[in-house]
Design an enzyme around this catalytic site. Structure first.
Site, PDB file in Angstrom:
ATOM      1  N   GLY A 157      41.934  40.741  33.423  1.00 23.33           N
ATOM      2  CA  GLY A 157      42.351  42.118  33.128  1.00 23.33           C
ATOM      3  C   GLY A 157      43.570  42.502  33.945  1.00 23.33           C
TER       4      GLY A 157
ATOM      5  CB  CYS B 178      19.824  61.898   7.835  1.00 24.34           C
ATOM      6  SG  CYS B 178      18.776  61.273   9.140  1.00 24.34           S
TER       7      CYS B 178
ATOM      8  CG  LEU C 284      28.181  45.707  27.647  1.00 24.67           C
ATOM      9  CD1 LEU C 284      27.992  46.111  29.087  1.00 24.67           C
ATOM     10  CD2 LEU C 284      27.263  46.530  26.754  1.00 24.67           C
TER      11      LEU C 284
ATOM     12  CB  CYS D  68      23.725  37.760  37.007  1.00 29.03           C
ATOM     13  SG  CYS D  68      22.860  38.200  35.478  1.00 29.03           S
TER      14      CYS D  68
ATOM     15  CB  ILE E 159      40.984  47.747  37.689  1.00 31.93           C
ATOM     16  CG1 ILE E 159      40.112  48.984  37.542  1.00 31.93           C
ATOM     17  CG2 ILE E 159      40.552  46.931  38.891  1.00 31.93           C
ATOM     18  CD1 ILE E 159      38.639  48.697  37.358  1.00 31.93           C
ATOM     19  N   GLY E 160      43.657  46.162  37.102  1.00 28.99           N
ATOM     20  CA  GLY E 160      44.423  44.929  37.292  1.00 28.99           C
ATOM     21  C   GLY E 160      45.741  45.113  38.024  1.00 28.99           C
TER      22      GLY E 160
ATOM     23  CE  LYS F 224      47.853  46.893  28.909  1.00 28.25           C
ATOM     24  NZ  LYS F 224      46.633  47.685  29.099  1.00 28.25           N
TER      25      LYS F 224
ATOM     26  NE  ARG G  23      44.672  54.030  32.907  1.00 25.06           N
ATOM     27  CZ  ARG G  23      45.129  54.132  31.665  1.00 25.06           C
ATOM     28  NH1 ARG G  23      46.146  54.901  31.401  1.00 25.06           N
ATOM     29  NH2 ARG G  23      44.571  53.467  30.678  1.00 25.06           N
TER      30      ARG G  23
ATOM     31  CG  ASP H 203      45.260  42.193  29.868  1.00 28.75           C
ATOM     32  OD1 ASP H 203      45.331  42.392  28.639  1.00 28.75           O
ATOM     33  OD2 ASP H 203      44.895  43.080  30.661  1.00 28.75           O
TER      34      ASP H 203
END
Lengths: 657, 354
Positions: free
Chosen positions: A19, A168, A114, A153, A23-24, A67, A54, A43
């Site tokens: 990544g 519905c 995830l 883990c 954060i990377g 990236k 950021r 990445d």
């Protein structure tokens, strides 16, 4: 504990970063400053404008570029002599095998979904390489060390799955704005602009089913030579007027609910069609396809404004018209993309009109886009803090300082005077199906469920395997691969269509299956138990997997929907949380913080089995996001509640010391 | 509901246009405090953070002016954070020339002698920071900032100082307090793998929102001088040891006339001796300030991961103070990588406390 600043720890280390986003960027910078000299970074994304608030290694001129590569170049400017190897690729690609992972001293994750995290977790376990996990959402953050055999883990504890809604609720009885968005995006937009062959629940079932089905075939198709404005109005009246009237005819549904109001275009716009056209800048020329916008065309400047019903209606019609006038070739192939301005405008407008109909507060385009696009709010500071914490843990790993590994939470509000709260890691969960040997248990109707159902709903969806191999003893029931010969492929295809009890090696109660994914080098066992009946609402898949730690979140209807599309008990995947390609934020990390309180209450590991999948509170990041904009929301405030038993928690046996 | 809306609107001299019934119940009114809107460019760039703190906060940020004195690794991190956040302007003060130490934890300075030779740290950082966000005005102020006059501070909303003596901290803080304009004042220092932030927002009023309710809060901050004058024996027992350790070193440097960061291993006995004297004078048990901790802090370089952490927390705090959103910390923040805790300490006279 030896000094963390010792250069010897870092200069010979080989680290892998997964990544290069929020954060990377912060992490790569801090690693370089801290004396690391051999860094690899994976990445698959390219740079977007919204990253630039950021992901500071990137500039406007880099938009569209890789990236991983741009990050590397930027860091070499202030540390020219270190080695940074970028990979513009998906970490799930087979080139990142267990052997690839084995070459590193530590793996550092800066992911935003995830799926990828689970994948990396499994490979690190297989390679026996320590993994430092992390995530941020707004002001919240978390850093954790995972070491095979020593700590839990990544999959030892439940991670909340994406939020889903009953069909519905979406098709007939929305009560929140998000329901309207899902309707607008996954039903209406999909119907009008997406694959026509896809099943679509857009049309409301009336009490008179027969007449409804005949009607629905043509209604959404634009008739040959139909004037685009007329088409738009016709669609508008059908979904917001006629369909609502139809729904209202179903008395039972509305017994204890507020009745929606049908809205027809003539009422919404309050003026004649001719006048309406006059407001539109007919000669609005757009520079290129990507700048086509209903807002611009109508002179609506501010995406933070909440439009009136009339304005939303105009946007709806204008957006539809612009799609047909400027992007006709794409119609039939389009899927919703949050960076597609016109698609966002259309979905926002449609959702708002539906909301108006059902008495739900309207939202601005800005807010609607956030919900429809699963946009996660993110700031630079949290990522910077987390990056610092990651490097500190990484150095502990390299120094083999296992007693001092910590899981650290970044809190928005002080808790026991702390804004950064470290806790000791947990021991591995002996029932974890990923890192331990304990078999999973599956209850299924072996005489009705097919192998295909098992593969799709359990092996792929729940276990997260991409290239599964299923064996019953020595018999291969199913596998995926490039090296299979035609006979095998035919055989497996045939197997998929058979019910479990009729497979060549019949699967019945008591059978023990082996399910593997060779690419992830991950293998588990599953014991099968036959069950005749399943609850349509609670177990819509007709299967129950236990010993597996993630629980699907299904929002319950407040009131029972009686006889209103009740037979479709499929949960409606709202896609609201997860798989956000945009940035660096991980939803589950935000909610991790809330549920970890429940972690502490798990009984003594040696004796008791894993409790039933936890019912996690409704604290998805999306609700946190909604809270910030004063949306009508009945969820609890997301204060960190877990530390009630802070003192007793430190005495718990489960802790590492 | 209708009548109260009408009353509010008429108070603002707006016309209430009759609305369709359906619209009336579904529209939420947004009344803008000031007329300015964010530009399209700002909205696109700041999208993700506007979703955190809102458009109003972003507007306030864009009008704020920050002064930063003393540029080492931690402050470089802080500057990066607030430039990305989109403040109005950032003024840098640091006339020192580049040294090995300056390069070690500061990612804003390229490792190319051709580039950095002959230029001050502030100038080099300024060039890099400008690139992070072209919408922020980054500039350099030259001179000995420890003796800047009061008038200079008036231009700013936030002042952050680092790498300076105890006397300078008191003096600059005092100047900020003298002005009628309320200036947010911060000191920040990182030594070895520890960091300290001090916050002085003077009298700070803000709206605290919890669920449906909004309550007006007021915090009363002591000046740096007031805070460190609070007798040690009066402080709660569990106060971070780092607080005391930093005060010992601060006083040692002052007493010996030494610049920050100039201390070295040979000074340890002297520092330890001062510690004993201070503990005695304050009736504080020596164990509160372990020698091992003092040794770590004496003459130690900044540790980049801690720079990132402290720079991040400080960035957060300054953004809160400017935007008026979120609970600002009061009034010290400590981080020690050895135990991994980031702790807030309220060091103020209980009588004057908020």
């Amino acid at each position: 504990m030896s000094s963390l600043q010792q250069l010897s720890a870092t200069k010979d280390a080989k680290v892998l970063m997964v990544g290069a986003g929020g954060i990377g960027c912060e992490l790569l910078k801090t690693l370089a400053l801290s004396g690391f000299q051999d860094i690899h970074i994976i990445d698959m994304d390219t740079i977007e404008v919204s990253n630039l608030n950021r992901q500071f290694l990137f500039r406007q001129l880099h938009v569209g570029q890789s990236k991983a590569k741009v990050a590397r170049d930027a860091v070499l400017r202030f540390r020219p002599h270190i080695s940074i190897t970028p990979y513009h690729a998906n970490v799930k690609d087979s080139m990142f095998s267990v052997d690839f992972f084995k070459q590193f001293n530590v793996v550092l994750n800066g992911l935003d979904n995830l799926d990828a995290r689970r994948h990396v977790n499994r490979l690190c376990l297989a390679a026996d390489v320590p993994l430092v996990e992390s995530g941020t959402t707004g002001f919240l953050g978390q850093v954790t060390v995972h070491m095979k055999g020593k700590t839990e883990c990544y999959e030892c504890q439940p991670k909340p799955a994406p939020k889903t809604y009953p069909v519905c609720t979406i098709t007939s009885t929305p009560s929140k704005f998000v329901h309207c968005i899902v309707w607008a995006k996954d039903l209406l937009f999909a119907k009008l602009f997406g694959d026509k062959n896809q099943d679509n629940d857009l049309n409301v079932r009336s009490s008179d089913a027969a007449s409804a089905s005949e009607h629905t075939e043509d209604v959404f198709e634009r008739r040959k030579d139909e004037d685009i404005e007329q088409y738009g109005r016709r669609i508008y009246d059908h979904v917001f007027g006629y369909n609502i009237e139809l729904a209202l005819s179903n008395e039972e549904t509305w017994k204890s609910r507020n009745r929606p109001r049908p809205i027809y275009i003539r009422d919404a716009l309050l003026d004649k069609p001719a006048l309406q056209n006059g407001n539109v800048n007919k000669s609005c020329i757009f520079e290129d396809k990507s700048s086509v916008s209903a807002m611009t065309s109508l002179g609506l400047k501010n995406p933070q404004d909440v439009w009136s019903l009339a304005e939303n209606s105009r946007v709806f019609l204008e957006a539809l018209k612009l799609f047909f006038e400027n992007r006709e070739k794409e119609i039939g192939n389009l899927s919703f993309d949050k960076d597609d301005q016109l698609a966002v405008e259309f979905v926002a407008a449609a959702a708002n009109i539906r909301a108006a109909s059902f008495g739900i507060p309207l939202h601005s385009l800005f807010e609607a886009k956030g919900i429809a696009g699963n946009i996660v709010h993110a700031v630079a500071t949290t990522n910077a803090v987390v990056a610092g914490l990651i490097v500190i843990e990484a150095i502990k790993v390299l120094q083999k300082d296992a007693d001092n590994y910590r899981t650290t939470y970044c809190l928005e509000h002080e808790t026991k005077k702390m804004l950064l709260m470290p806790i000791e890691p947990y021991e591995p969960n002996p029932s974890c199906y990923v890192c331990s040997e304990t078999p999973l248990r599956l209850e299924i109707n072996t005489r009705r469920s097919k192998l295909r159902d098992f593969v799709e709903k359990i092996v792929k969806a729940k276990l997260g395997m991409n290239f599964p191999l299923i064996m019953h003893g020595p018999a291969l029931l199913y596998e995926v691969g490039d090296d299979l010969d035609d006979d095998m492929v035919k055989n497996y295809a045939a197997n998929l269509e058979k019910v479990l009890s009729e497979l060549p090696a019949p699967v019945t109660s008591g059978t023990l299956l082996t399910v593997e994914d060779l690419q992830q080098e991950f293998s588990c066992h599953m014991s099968i138990k036959h069950r005749e009946e399943f609850d349509d609402e609670k177990e819509p898949d007709g299967m129950l997997l236990s010993g597996w730690t993630a629980a699907p979140l299904v929002e319950k209807d407040d009131k029972k929907a009686v006889g209103n599309g009740g037979s479709t008990s499929n949960a409606f995947a709202a896609d609201l949380v997860d798989s956000e390609k945009d940035g660096d934020v991980e939803i589950s990390e935000g909610t991790d913080i809330e549920i970890s309180g429940k972690k502490r209450k798990l009984c003594d590991v040696s004796k008791d089995p894993i409790p039933d999948p936890l019912s996690v509170s409704d604290e998805t990041r999306n609700h946190k996001q909604l809270e910030k904009f004063d949306v009508d929301d009945d969820d609890d405030d997301d204060e960190v509640e877990m530390f009630d038993d802070w003192e007793s928690a430190s005495n718990k046996k489960k802790r590492l010391r | 509901l209708t009548s109260s809306i009408q009353r509010v609107l008429s108070g603002l001299n707006l016309l209430l246009i009759p609305l369709h019934n359906v619209e009336l119940c579904s529209i939420r009114l947004k009344i803008r405090m000031d007329g300015e809107e964010l530009t399209e460019q700002e909205t696109a760039l700041y999208d993700r953070q506007i979703r955190v703190w809102g458009a109003d906060a972003q507007r306030r940020l864009s009008k704020s002016h920050i002064l930063v004195c003393g540029l080492k690794g931690t402050v470089a991190e802080f500057c990066k954070n607030i430039v990305l956040a989109g403040v109005g302007s950032l003024t840098l003060v640091d006339d020192r020339v580049v040294s090995e130490e300056a390069l070690s934890a500061n990612f804003l300075i390229p490792l190319d002698e051709n580039v950095y030779s002959g230029r001050t740290i502030a100038e080099l950082c300024c060039d890099s920071l400008k690139e992070f966000n072209p919408m922020v005005r980054v500039s350099v102020e030259k001179g000995d900032w420890t003796s800047f006059g009061v008038e200079l501070y008036e231009k700013f909303d936030v002042v952050v100082i680092s790498c300076c003596s105890l006397a300078t901290k008191k003096s600059v803080n005092g100047k900020c307090r003298k002005l009628s304009k309320r200036i947010a004042f911060y000191t920040v220092d990182c030594r070895d793998s520890c960091g300290e932030i001090f916050v002085d927002l003077q009298t700070y009023k803000y709206a605290k929102k919890k669920r449906e309710e909004t309550t007006e809060c007021q915090l009363q901050y002591p000046s740096f001088e007031e805070a460190i004058s609070v007798p040690w024996r009066v402080l709660p027992r569990k106060v971070s040891k780092l607080y005391f350790a930093m005060r010992v070193i601060e006083q040692f440097e002052e007493a010996e006339g030494r610049n920050t960061g100039e201390l070295c291993i040979e000074d340890v006995p002297g520092v330890s001796k001062l510690k004993k004297e201070l503990c005695e004078a304050n009736s504080l048990n020596e164990s509160y300030i372990p020698d091992a901790l003092l040794e770590r802090l004496v003459g130690a370089k900044e540790f980049p991961p801690v720079c990132a952490i402290i720079g991040g927390i400080l960035g957060q705090e300054v953004i809160k103070a400017i935007s008026g959103k979120g609970d600002p910390l009061k009034n010290f923040f400590f981080f020690d990588a050895m135990d991994g805790k980031g702790t807030v300490e309220d060091i103020s006279n209980p009588n004057n406390g908020s």
